[in-house]
Motif scaffolding. Structure first.
Motif, mmCIF file in Angstrom:
data_model
loop_
_atom_site.group_PDB
_atom_site.id
_atom_site.type_symbol
_atom_site.label_atom_id
_atom_site.label_comp_id
_atom_site.label_asym_id
_atom_site.label_seq_id
_atom_site.Cartn_x
_atom_site.Cartn_y
_atom_site.Cartn_z
ATOM 1 N N ILE A 1 0.846 -1.215 0.148
ATOM 2 C CA ILE A 1 -0.035 -0.234 0.103
ATOM 3 C C ILE A 1 0.798 1.379 -0.007
ATOM 4 N N MET A 2 1.962 1.057 0.508
ATOM 5 C CA MET A 2 2.999 2.339 0.490
ATOM 6 C C MET A 2 3.479 2.844 -0.656
ATOM 7 N N VAL A 3 3.212 1.922 -1.849
ATOM 8 C CA VAL A 3 3.845 2.368 -3.211
ATOM 9 C C VAL A 3 2.929 3.531 -3.578
ATOM 10 N N ILE A 4 1.634 3.615 -3.091
ATOM 11 C CA ILE A 4 0.695 4.609 -3.646
ATOM 12 C C ILE A 4 1.126 5.925 -3.259
ATOM 13 N N PRO A 5 1.300 6.175 -1.949
ATOM 14 C CA PRO A 5 1.875 7.700 -1.526
ATOM 15 C C PRO A 5 3.230 8.159 -2.040
ATOM 16 N N VAL A 6 4.072 7.111 -2.192
ATOM 17 C CA VAL A 6 5.507 7.476 -2.636
ATOM 18 C C VAL A 6 5.160 7.830 -4.175
ATOM 19 N N LEU A 7 4.551 7.144 -4.886
ATOM 20 C CA LEU A 7 4.321 7.553 -6.220
ATOM 21 C C LEU A 7 3.561 8.796 -6.625
ATOM 22 N N MET A 8 2.404 8.900 -5.766
ATOM 23 C CA MET A 8 1.571 10.180 -5.736
ATOM 24 C C MET A 8 2.452 11.387 -5.452
ATOM 25 N N VAL A 9 3.229 11.377 -4.360
ATOM 26 C CA VAL A 9 3.877 12.618 -4.094
ATOM 27 C C VAL A 9 4.750 12.909 -5.129
ATOM 28 N N ALA A 10 5.612 11.798 -5.615
ATOM 29 C CA ALA A 10 6.397 12.068 -6.908
ATOM 30 C C ALA A 10 5.680 12.687 -8.169
ATOM 31 N N PHE A 11 4.505 12.020 -8.519
ATOM 32 C CA PHE A 11 3.802 12.587 -9.522
ATOM 33 C C PHE A 11 3.297 14.074 -9.329
ATOM 34 N N ALA A 12 2.825 14.291 -8.283
ATOM 35 C CA ALA A 12 2.263 15.559 -7.973
ATOM 36 C C ALA A 12 3.359 16.650 -7.946
ATOM 37 N N ALA A 13 4.348 16.407 -7.381
ATOM 38 C CA ALA A 13 5.726 17.310 -7.341
ATOM 39 C C ALA A 13 6.141 17.833 -8.689
ATOM 40 N N ILE A 14 6.129 16.779 -9.503
ATOM 41 C CA ILE A 14 6.532 16.930 -10.858
ATOM 42 C C ILE A 14 5.438 18.114 -11.608
ATOM 43 N N ARG B 1 0.249 28.942 -1.852
ATOM 44 C CA ARG B 1 0.085 27.794 -2.905
ATOM 45 C C ARG B 1 0.705 26.530 -2.521
ATOM 46 N N PHE B 2 1.814 26.307 -1.785
ATOM 47 C CA PHE B 2 2.209 25.206 -1.373
ATOM 48 C C PHE B 2 1.425 24.628 -0.344
ATOM 49 N N VAL B 3 0.882 25.510 0.711
ATOM 50 C CA VAL B 3 0.059 24.897 1.417
ATOM 51 C C VAL B 3 -1.200 24.288 0.997
ATOM 52 N N VAL B 4 -1.670 24.796 -0.158
ATOM 53 C CA VAL B 4 -2.956 24.155 -1.148
ATOM 54 C C VAL B 4 -2.102 22.964 -1.583
ATOM 55 N N LEU B 5 -1.087 23.128 -2.163
ATOM 56 C CA LEU B 5 -0.678 21.728 -2.707
ATOM 57 C C LEU B 5 -0.524 20.728 -1.649
ATOM 58 N N VAL B 6 0.000 20.878 -0.639
ATOM 59 C CA VAL B 6 0.222 19.818 0.531
ATOM 60 C C VAL B 6 -1.169 19.343 0.999
ATOM 61 N N VAL B 7 -2.221 20.127 0.925
ATOM 62 C CA VAL B 7 -3.601 19.855 1.628
ATOM 63 C C VAL B 7 -4.210 18.938 0.580
ATOM 64 N N LEU B 8 -4.280 19.475 -0.734
ATOM 65 C CA LEU B 8 -4.848 18.713 -1.827
ATOM 66 C C LEU B 8 -4.206 17.288 -2.051
ATOM 67 N N THR B 9 -2.919 17.233 -2.015
ATOM 68 C CA THR B 9 -2.089 16.073 -2.318
ATOM 69 C C THR B 9 -2.419 15.014 -1.232
#
Length: 478
Positions: free
Chosen positions: A128-141, A212-220
């Protein structure tokens, strides 16, 4: 599948709704927009040239709206809008074919199945931990470069892994689409939305990044929790999956590859896999550092397929056949993008896009001041159905919304955030978003099933976005 469902319904003597094909849905909207060109007054804004990061764009002059003679789209025009849509969406369509071809070759080498099997064995207990790892990377890009179309590349990579870990194809699509959307929406330095909108609105470039960083962190964070909750439920009870029928086909296709994956990897298979990973990383770096566009990405994907195929021991004919099969797998997704673009083609030819934004702006003026920012968000979301391109929406709406914000007491920075939220969140809801529908086609997920999954998250994110807008307005965010 729809025909089979209809026959089964007839035999059982029960009426049951059969979801329409995506082409039928899109063609309905094309016809609807063609009818609107006969009802909605035609009007245009004058365009003036601007330059953003070395690229020339045409921005509307907000004081220049005027009525013009109506140019209703004819019946022939309805059908012509589809090939014209293919022409206008050519770059994204080409990349889609390149994605399919490249991964068709890499898959033929056996590198994907062996890599997926190895990862699945290593992560069987904490998959299950592969999901947050991938999603954080995709969102950051996406937050920094704003290329949501990279989802087209992510899905073929992670789909086999998600299935091997006990999840489903919906989880794979959501991991890519929802993460890139969260990053694109809460953008830090996205040049296609924040950069362009701030230049048009005469706001310092990339200012307000802290909020915007706060918005990004919350939405992600909210998005990750939502996807993980669904994935955990499916892993515990596969009957809870929204795409059970689709995944049966996927698992059958991967079955033979899984058998081969239990054998020890050969040197050629390792070389093919390593070369594909390194070249993919090089492509991502090119997008980040050198501002590579769709054509660069397409060329790099073809190179990935060719190099991995040669290192994997495939002869030229085998490589070509693998490319051909890969092209066939993404054909539906590529066609969807062209047909979806036809909606915007019809509205452009009928000259009603500018009229729609003109009247949207007038409606917002009559909203109570306390909710004006939210009204802008709603208006931008509605307009995103018509113009799904972030930069395209910016050059049409922001020259109007920025001075309107001054009139109604909303800061221009807040109006830009309203544009970001309106343009971003609805990108993976509306069927007129070509890349989004292509990703669903790649994962073989019907649009109605995706809506059942996505609508609760969309409502949650929209509520959070509205709260962020109200707070930003109350604190006078500049």
């Amino acid at each position: 599948m729809s025909n089979a469902n209809a026959e089964e319904t007839t035999r059982n003597g029960k009426l049951r709704f059969v979801e329409p094909h995506i082409f039928a849905i899109l063609f309905f909207f094309i016809v609807l927009m063609a009818l609107c060109t006969r009802v909605i007054p035609a009007g245009v804004y004058k365009r003036i040239p601007i330059e953003v990061e070395g690229a020339a764009r045409m921005m509307v002059d907000p004081t220049s709206y005027h009525r013009v003679e109506r140019t209703p789209v004819s019946l022939l025009g309805v059908f012509m809008s589809i090939p014209q849509g293919f022409a206008e969406a050519a770059a994204v369509i080409a990349v889609t074919f390149c994605v399919g071809g490249a991964f068709g070759v890499v898959k033929r080498t056996g590198a994907i199945s062996i890599g997926v099997a190895a990862l699945a064995r290593r992560m069987s207990r904490r998959g299950i931990m592969v999901i947050p790892v991938l999603m954080v990377a995709f969102a950051a890009i996406a937050a920094f470069i704003g290329t949501q179309e990279l989802s087209l590349i992510y899905v073929p990579i992670i789909l086999p892994l998600m299935l091997a870990l006990g999840f489903d194809s919906m989880t794979a699509a959501a991991t890519a689409l929802c993460a890139t959307t969260a990053g694109f929406t809460g953008a830090i330095t996205n040049p296609f939305t924040v950069g362009l909108a701030q230049k048009i609105s005469d706001v310092p470039l990339y200012s307000g990044a802290g909020y915007r960083f706060v918005v990004l962190v919350v939405l992600t964070s909210v998005t990750i929790l939502y996807v993980m909750r669904y994935a955990s439920r499916v892993r515990r009870d596969p009957s809870k999956s929204l795409v059970r029928e689709t995944d049966v086909r996927w698992r059958e296709e991967f079955a033979e590859e899984d058998e081969a994956a239990h054998t020890r990897a050969t040197t050629r298979e390792i070389l093919a896999g390593v070369s594909a990973v390194l070249m993919f990383a090089w492509m991502i770096w090119g997008v980040l550092a050198w501002k590579w566009e769709m054509v660069h990405m397409g060329g790099m994907l073809l190179a990935i397929g060719l190099v991995s195929g040669l290192l994997g021991g495939l002869n030229p004919n085998a490589i070509c056949r693998a490319f051909e099969e890969g092209f066939g797998e993404v054909l539906l997704g590529a066609m969807i993008m062209g047909v979806a673009r036809g909606v915007a083609v019809v509205m452009t030819q009928g000259q009603i896009i500018d009229t729609v934004i003109f009247y949207m702006a007038r409606m917002i003026q009559h909203i109570p001041p306390a909710v004006n920012a939210v009204g802008m968000f709603v208006a931008q979301s509605g307009f995103n159905f018509l113009v799904s391109s972030g930069s395209g929406q910016a050059v049409i709406t922001m020259p109007i919304m920025a001075p309107l914000a001054d009139l109604v007491g909303v800061t221009r920075q807040v109006s830009i955030l309203a544009f970001q939220l309106g343009d971003g969140l609805s990108n993976i809801i509306f069927p007129t978003s070509g890349y989004f529908m292509a990703v669903l086609a790649l994962a073989r997920i019907p649009w109605d099933r995706w809506l059942r999954f996505m609508l609760p998250l969309f409502l949650i994110e929209s509520l959070l976005g509205s709260v962020f807008l109200v707070i930003a307005q109350l604190i006078g965010w500049q």
